[in-house]
Scaffold this motif. Structure first.
Motif, mmCIF file in Angstrom:
data_model
loop_
_atom_site.group_PDB
_atom_site.id
_atom_site.type_symbol
_atom_site.label_atom_id
_atom_site.label_comp_id
_atom_site.label_asym_id
_atom_site.label_seq_id
_atom_site.Cartn_x
_atom_site.Cartn_y
_atom_site.Cartn_z
ATOM 1 N N SER A 31 0.798 -1.220 0.000
ATOM 2 C CA SER A 31 0.000 0.000 0.000
ATOM 3 C C SER A 31 0.834 1.275 0.000
ATOM 4 O O SER A 31 0.276 2.370 -0.084
ATOM 5 C CB SER A 31 -0.933 -0.003 1.217
ATOM 6 N N GLY A 32 2.136 1.146 0.149
ATOM 7 C CA GLY A 32 2.992 2.326 0.145
ATOM 8 C C GLY A 32 2.892 3.171 1.402
ATOM 9 O O GLY A 32 3.032 4.398 1.345
ATOM 10 N N VAL A 33 2.632 2.515 2.520
ATOM 11 C CA VAL A 33 2.557 3.211 3.806
ATOM 12 C C VAL A 33 3.484 2.504 4.790
ATOM 13 O O VAL A 33 3.993 1.423 4.528
ATOM 14 C CB VAL A 33 1.110 3.243 4.364
ATOM 15 N N GLY A 34 3.664 3.094 5.955
ATOM 16 C CA GLY A 34 4.503 2.495 6.973
ATOM 17 C C GLY A 34 3.767 1.452 7.807
ATOM 18 O O GLY A 34 2.532 1.451 7.884
ATOM 19 N N LEU A 35 4.548 0.592 8.422
ATOM 20 C CA LEU A 35 3.989 -0.445 9.297
ATOM 21 C C LEU A 35 3.183 0.173 10.436
ATOM 22 O O LEU A 35 2.115 -0.331 10.800
ATOM 23 C CB LEU A 35 5.123 -1.314 9.857
ATOM 24 N N ARG A 36 3.664 1.269 10.981
ATOM 25 C CA ARG A 36 2.948 1.930 12.079
ATOM 26 C C ARG A 36 1.544 2.345 11.643
ATOM 27 O O ARG A 36 0.579 2.222 12.399
ATOM 28 C CB ARG A 36 3.739 3.141 12.554
ATOM 29 N N PHE A 37 1.421 2.840 10.410
ATOM 30 C CA PHE A 37 0.107 3.238 9.914
ATOM 31 C C PHE A 37 -0.847 2.049 9.893
ATOM 32 O O PHE A 37 -1.999 2.153 10.328
ATOM 33 C CB PHE A 37 0.220 3.855 8.516
ATOM 34 N N ILE A 38 -0.383 0.915 9.378
ATOM 35 C CA ILE A 38 -1.226 -0.289 9.329
ATOM 36 C C ILE A 38 -1.646 -0.699 10.730
ATOM 37 O O ILE A 38 -2.826 -1.000 10.991
ATOM 38 C CB ILE A 38 -0.494 -1.453 8.617
ATOM 39 N N SER A 39 -0.705 -0.697 11.641
ATOM 40 C CA SER A 39 -1.000 -1.074 13.021
ATOM 41 C C SER A 39 -2.058 -0.161 13.635
ATOM 42 O O SER A 39 -3.017 -0.633 14.255
ATOM 43 C CB SER A 39 0.294 -1.030 13.846
ATOM 44 N N GLU A 40 -1.884 1.134 13.448
ATOM 45 C CA GLU A 40 -2.856 2.092 14.006
ATOM 46 C C GLU A 40 -4.215 1.967 13.325
ATOM 47 O O GLU A 40 -5.256 2.057 13.976
ATOM 48 C CB GLU A 40 -2.322 3.512 13.882
ATOM 49 N N GLU A 46 -8.297 6.914 15.428
ATOM 50 C CA GLU A 46 -9.149 7.829 14.679
ATOM 51 C C GLU A 46 -8.410 8.873 13.858
ATOM 52 O O GLU A 46 -9.004 9.480 12.989
ATOM 53 C CB GLU A 46 -10.130 8.512 15.621
ATOM 54 N N ASN A 47 -7.139 9.079 14.077
ATOM 55 C CA ASN A 47 -6.484 10.140 13.326
ATOM 56 C C ASN A 47 -5.685 9.627 12.128
ATOM 57 O O ASN A 47 -4.843 10.326 11.609
ATOM 58 C CB ASN A 47 -5.586 10.987 14.237
ATOM 59 N N VAL A 48 -5.965 8.408 11.659
ATOM 60 C CA VAL A 48 -5.304 7.929 10.448
ATOM 61 C C VAL A 48 -5.872 8.669 9.241
ATOM 62 O O VAL A 48 -7.007 9.142 9.262
ATOM 63 C CB VAL A 48 -5.440 6.396 10.262
ATOM 64 N N ARG A 49 -5.087 8.750 8.184
ATOM 65 C CA ARG A 49 -5.508 9.481 6.989
ATOM 66 C C ARG A 49 -6.496 8.659 6.191
ATOM 67 O O ARG A 49 -6.230 7.536 5.798
ATOM 68 C CB ARG A 49 -4.292 9.836 6.171
ATOM 69 N N LEU A 50 -7.650 9.240 5.949
ATOM 70 C CA LEU A 50 -8.746 8.544 5.288
ATOM 71 C C LEU A 50 -8.356 8.046 3.896
ATOM 72 O O LEU A 50 -8.697 6.930 3.516
ATOM 73 C CB LEU A 50 -9.979 9.450 5.205
ATOM 74 N N GLY A 51 -7.653 8.850 3.137
ATOM 75 C CA GLY A 51 -7.258 8.444 1.790
ATOM 76 C C GLY A 51 -6.442 7.161 1.791
ATOM 77 O O GLY A 51 -6.665 6.265 0.973
ATOM 78 N N TYR A 52 -5.502 7.071 2.722
ATOM 79 C CA TYR A 52 -4.706 5.854 2.825
ATOM 80 C C TYR A 52 -5.554 4.676 3.282
ATOM 81 O O TYR A 52 -5.405 3.558 2.810
ATOM 82 C CB TYR A 52 -3.538 6.043 3.794
ATOM 83 N N ALA A 53 -6.459 4.919 4.211
ATOM 84 C CA ALA A 53 -7.328 3.845 4.703
ATOM 85 C C ALA A 53 -8.177 3.276 3.575
ATOM 86 O O ALA A 53 -8.345 2.063 3.449
ATOM 87 C CB ALA A 53 -8.210 4.354 5.841
ATOM 88 N N ILE A 54 -8.694 4.145 2.721
ATOM 89 C CA ILE A 54 -9.513 3.696 1.587
ATOM 90 C C ILE A 54 -8.654 2.921 0.595
ATOM 91 O O ILE A 54 -9.076 1.881 0.073
ATOM 92 C CB ILE A 54 -10.220 4.891 0.927
ATOM 93 N N LYS A 55 -7.438 3.386 0.339
ATOM 94 C CA LYS A 55 -6.526 2.691 -0.570
ATOM 95 C C LYS A 55 -6.213 1.290 -0.046
ATOM 96 O O LYS A 55 -6.228 0.318 -0.803
ATOM 97 C CB LYS A 55 -5.232 3.487 -0.727
#
Length: 70
Positions: A31-40, A46-55
């Motif tokens: 997905s082109g994001v960091g491991l921390r983002f996936i974990s969170e 609640e403060n994760v970026r919606l665009g990345y979550a949808i991707k």
């Protein structure tokens, strides 16, 4: 499952990732994001970026649709 909270979305993403046999690290790379983002995201933070979550949901084949209420 109806998504009404960030926890709901995180649970769906975690379950689908596991069904596909992916680790959090593999999903992050895909997905082109960091491991921390996936974990969170999977924990429903609640403060994760919606665009990345949808991707990420899309990468896992999760269809996020909304029905109009006329």
């Amino acid at each position: 499952m109806r998504i009404i909270s960030s926890e709901d979305l995180g649970k769906i993403i975690r379950e689908r990732r596991k069904e596909l046999g992916l680790t959090q690290t593999q999903l992050a790379q895909l997905s082109g994001v960091g491991l921390r983002f996936i974990s969170e995201l999977e924990r429903g933070k609640e403060n994760v970026r919606l665009g990345y979550a949808i991707k990420i949901a899309s990468n896992l084949g999760i269809d996020i649709t909304a029905e109009s209420r006329g």
